[in-house]
Scaffold this motif. Structure first.
Motif, PDB file in Angstrom:
ATOM      1  N   PHE A   1      -6.472  -1.806   2.641  1.00  0.00           N
ATOM      2  CA  PHE A   1      -5.380  -1.091   1.991  1.00  0.00           C
ATOM      3  C   PHE A   1      -5.908  -0.391   0.738  1.00  0.00           C
TER       4      PHE A   1
ATOM      5  N   TRP B   1      -5.348   0.136  -7.106  1.00  0.00           N
ATOM      6  CA  TRP B   1      -4.451  -0.408  -8.140  1.00  0.00           C
ATOM      7  C   TRP B   1      -5.075  -1.618  -8.818  1.00  0.00           C
TER       8      TRP B   1
ATOM      9  N   ASN C   1      -4.851   1.942  -1.379  1.00  0.00           N
ATOM     10  CA  ASN C   1      -4.021   2.071  -2.583  1.00  0.00           C
ATOM     11  C   ASN C   1      -3.923   0.747  -3.336  1.00  0.00           C
TER      12      ASN C   1
ATOM     13  N   ASP D   1       0.830  -1.201   0.000  1.00  0.00           N
ATOM     14  CA  ASP D   1       0.000   0.000   0.000  1.00  0.00           C
ATOM     15  C   ASP D   1       0.870   1.260   0.000  1.00  0.00           C
ATOM     16  N   ALA D   2       1.936   1.234   0.781  1.00  0.00           N
ATOM     17  CA  ALA D   2       2.860   2.377   0.802  1.00  0.00           C
ATOM     18  C   ALA D   2       3.568   2.516  -0.545  1.00  0.00           C
ATOM     19  N   HIS D   3       3.962   1.396  -1.136  1.00  0.00           N
ATOM     20  CA  HIS D   3       4.649   1.419  -2.420  1.00  0.00           C
ATOM     21  C   HIS D   3       3.766   2.013  -3.516  1.00  0.00           C
ATOM     22  N   LEU D   4       2.457   1.740  -3.446  1.00  0.00           N
ATOM     23  CA  LEU D   4       1.518   2.178  -4.477  1.00  0.00           C
ATOM     24  C   LEU D   4       0.898   3.548  -4.193  1.00  0.00           C
ATOM     25  N   ALA D   5       1.354   4.203  -3.160  1.00  0.00           N
ATOM     26  CA  ALA D   5       0.754   5.486  -2.784  1.00  0.00           C
ATOM     27  C   ALA D   5       0.916   6.542  -3.869  1.00  0.00           C
ATOM     28  N   ASP D   6       2.015   6.503  -4.610  1.00  0.00           N
ATOM     29  CA  ASP D   6       2.275   7.537  -5.611  1.00  0.00           C
ATOM     30  C   ASP D   6       2.651   6.946  -6.965  1.00  0.00           C
ATOM     31  N   ARG D   7       2.171   5.735  -7.241  1.00  0.00           N
ATOM     32  CA  ARG D   7       2.478   5.121  -8.527  1.00  0.00           C
ATOM     33  C   ARG D   7       1.297   4.292  -9.019  1.00  0.00           C
TER      34      ARG D   7
END
Length: 223
Positions: free
Chosen positions: A184, A190, A186, A146-152
């Motif tokens: 999660f 996704w 994000n 979820d953190a990884h996908l926050a801005d991508r």
């Protein structure tokens, strides 16, 4: 001659291969293997295709390969697809996330499916301690994703790769197993983008749903 892919349409692992093949434009011939009838444990299958009794399995001439990730890498290299990364750096990142997915992510969703769905077919109750352990692992991995996908928009780079397909695979059964993905946002967003923008991924979801829901209904199993 088309590449043969053996598998059950209810399998999230087969889904990874059929989706990737469709996206890459690889011509495949699908060979039905009924996992619920134990066809992957038939002597000929174990001897000639996969001694572990699992699907999918790919046959391309003299090449016999099992494990969905390995098959997808083979297909991507065969046709020079950027699903394996558009640059050398991306390739290593894609492989990193594929390996991570197998060890830290998908395995626990599969374990949950075996406990919550698979055991129903054997008339056995789920083992809550196993499900609880799987959920601890899923939540830990889900928080990182979820953190990884926050801005991508994608797992690697700015385009769809095999990393997305591998990591999205557990969503094949989440509505049935009730794994805690909805915690999660994000990650959920996704996955929905993939369904909305990748027709092959959406089509494979419909196939999985039809196969599993039909099998559950035929067995008189209500979740």
């Amino acid at each position: 001659m088309a590449i043969k892919i053996y598998g059950d349409p209810g399998s999230g692992s087969l889904r990874r291969v059929t989706s990737a093949a469709a996206i890459m434009g690889v011509d495949i011939e699908r060979v039905y293997v009924d996992l619920f009838k134990g066809e992957s444990h038939a002597p000929d299958f174990l001897k000639n295709l996969n001694p572990h009794g699992l699907t999918p399995v790919m046959v391309d001439g003299d090449v016999v390969l099992y494990e969905a990730s390995a098959i997808n890498i083979y297909l991507a290299e065969k046709v020079g697809s950027d699903l394996l990364g558009a640059t050398p750096q991306e390739r290593y990142e894609v492989l990193q996330w594929m390996f991570w997915s197998g060890e830290q992510w998908r395995v626990f969703s599969v374990l949950t499916f075996d406990e919550r769905i698979g055991k129903r077919f054997m008339g056995q109750p789920e083992d809550k301690t196993i499900v609880d352990l799987a959920f601890v692992k899923i939540r830990a991995a889900g928080a990182a994703l979820d953190a990884h996908l926050a801005d991508r928009r994608f797992i690697v780079g700015d385009h769809l790769t095999l990393a997305d397909i591998d990591i999205a695979a557990p969503f094949s059964q989440n509505e049935r197993t009730k794994v805690p993905f909805n915690e999660f946002p994000n990650l959920v967003a996704w996955q929905q983008r993939l369904l909305d923008t990748v027709p092959a991924w959406a089509a494979s979801k419909r196939e999985v749903d039809e196969r599993i829901d039909g099998t559950l209904n035929a067995a008189g199993i209500t979740l």
